[in-house]
Design a protein around this motif. Structure first.
Motif, short mmCIF file in Angstrom:
data_model
loop_
_atom_site.label_atom_id
_atom_site.label_comp_id
_atom_site.label_asym_id
_atom_site.label_seq_id
_atom_site.Cartn_x
_atom_site.Cartn_y
_atom_site.Cartn_z
N VAL A 1 0.85 -1.19 0.00
CA VAL A 1 0.00 0.00 0.00
C VAL A 1 0.89 1.24 0.00
CG1 VAL A 1 -1.80 1.29 1.21
CG2 VAL A 1 -1.85 -1.23 1.20
N VAL A 2 0.60 2.15 -0.94
CA VAL A 2 1.40 3.35 -1.10
C VAL A 2 0.49 4.55 -0.90
CG1 VAL A 2 2.97 4.61 -2.59
CG2 VAL A 2 2.80 2.11 -2.79
N ASP A 3 0.76 5.35 0.12
CA ASP A 3 -0.01 6.55 0.44
C ASP A 3 0.69 7.76 -0.17
OD1 ASP A 3 -1.35 8.71 1.54
OD2 ASP A 3 -1.16 8.00 3.61
N THR A 4 0.06 8.38 -1.16
CA THR A 4 0.66 9.54 -1.82
C THR A 4 0.05 10.86 -1.35
OG1 THR A 4 -0.87 9.54 -3.70
CG2 THR A 4 1.11 8.16 -3.89
N THR A 5 -0.72 10.83 -0.27
CA THR A 5 -1.41 12.05 0.15
C THR A 5 -0.47 13.16 0.62
OG1 THR A 5 -1.82 11.12 2.35
CG2 THR A 5 -3.58 10.90 0.71
N ALA A 6 0.77 12.83 0.94
CA ALA A 6 1.72 13.86 1.36
C ALA A 6 2.35 14.58 0.16
CB ALA A 6 2.81 13.25 2.22
N LEU A 7 2.13 14.09 -1.04
CA LEU A 7 2.72 14.70 -2.22
C LEU A 7 1.90 15.91 -2.68
CD1 LEU A 7 3.62 11.48 -4.25
CD2 LEU A 7 5.01 12.72 -2.57
N HIS A 8 2.54 16.79 -3.43
CA HIS A 8 1.85 17.97 -3.95
C HIS A 8 0.61 17.56 -4.74
CE1 HIS A 8 5.01 20.87 -2.94
NE2 HIS A 8 5.90 20.01 -3.40
N ASN A 9 -0.50 18.25 -4.49
CA ASN A 9 -1.79 17.95 -5.11
C ASN A 9 -2.27 19.15 -5.91
OD1 ASN A 9 -4.16 16.58 -5.71
ND2 ASN A 9 -5.15 17.18 -3.79
N PRO A 10 -2.38 19.03 -7.23
CA PRO A 10 -2.78 20.19 -8.04
C PRO A 10 -4.05 20.90 -7.59
CG PRO A 10 -1.99 18.45 -9.47
CD PRO A 10 -2.05 17.87 -8.07
N PRO A 11 -5.13 20.20 -7.19
CA PRO A 11 -6.32 20.93 -6.77
C PRO A 11 -6.14 21.79 -5.52
CG PRO A 11 -6.91 18.69 -7.35
CD PRO A 11 -5.41 18.76 -7.32
N ASP A 12 -5.12 21.48 -4.72
CA ASP A 12 -4.88 22.24 -3.49
C ASP A 12 -3.98 23.44 -3.68
OD1 ASP A 12 -6.41 20.38 -2.13
OD2 ASP A 12 -4.68 19.25 -1.39
#
Length: 134
Positions: free
Chosen positions: A24-35
């Motif tokens: 399982v790979v959590d990418t939520t810490a990476l830059h997110n264009p909509p934010d």
């Protein structure tokens, strides 16, 4: 030949893929264009398959290390004798960060002796409202 199945998805859609003991790979810490107001108008309408989105996401400090750590985890399982490895790569919406990382991981793992499949579960869904907005 080892079989690797990579699935990108968004946790905000509430239909997590199933598999026995996936990586399982959590990418939520990476830059997110909509934010990011600086790129929201241009990158949000694209997906993680677009080179500009990939570059934006991977510009996050630690992104390359996350990719490498995941690649090594999959390779370790194969070296330990697993013939089939599932990899679940998630972000919140399933259109940008998870897709970008899943694509790069597919490229990194596509070597002789590996059969790699990738699917993007939520890539065509609408952009979800940001969780960081209050």
């Amino acid at each position: 030949m080892a079989s690797i199945r990579i699935t990108s998805y968004g946790t905000g859609h509430h239909d997590t893929p199933t598999a026995d003991d996936p990586v399982v790979v959590d990418t939520t810490a990476l830059h997110n264009p909509p934010d990011d107001p600086a790129v929201r108008a241009t990158l949000t309408q694209l997906t993680g398959r677009h080179p500009d989105v990939v570059a934006y996401v991977m510009a996050t400090p630690g992104a390359a290390q996350l990719l490498d750590t995941t690649r090594r985890a999959v390779e370790r399982r194969i070296a330990d004798g697993e013939q089939h490895v599932d990899v679940h790569v998630h972000c919140y919406g399933g259109r940008h960060r998870s897709v970008a990382l899943a694509g790069l991981l597919t490229t990194a793992l596509t070597t002789p002796g590996h059969h790699v499949q990738v699917s993007h579960r939520h890539i065509d869904r609408p952009v979800l409202p940001s969780r960081t907005t209050t």
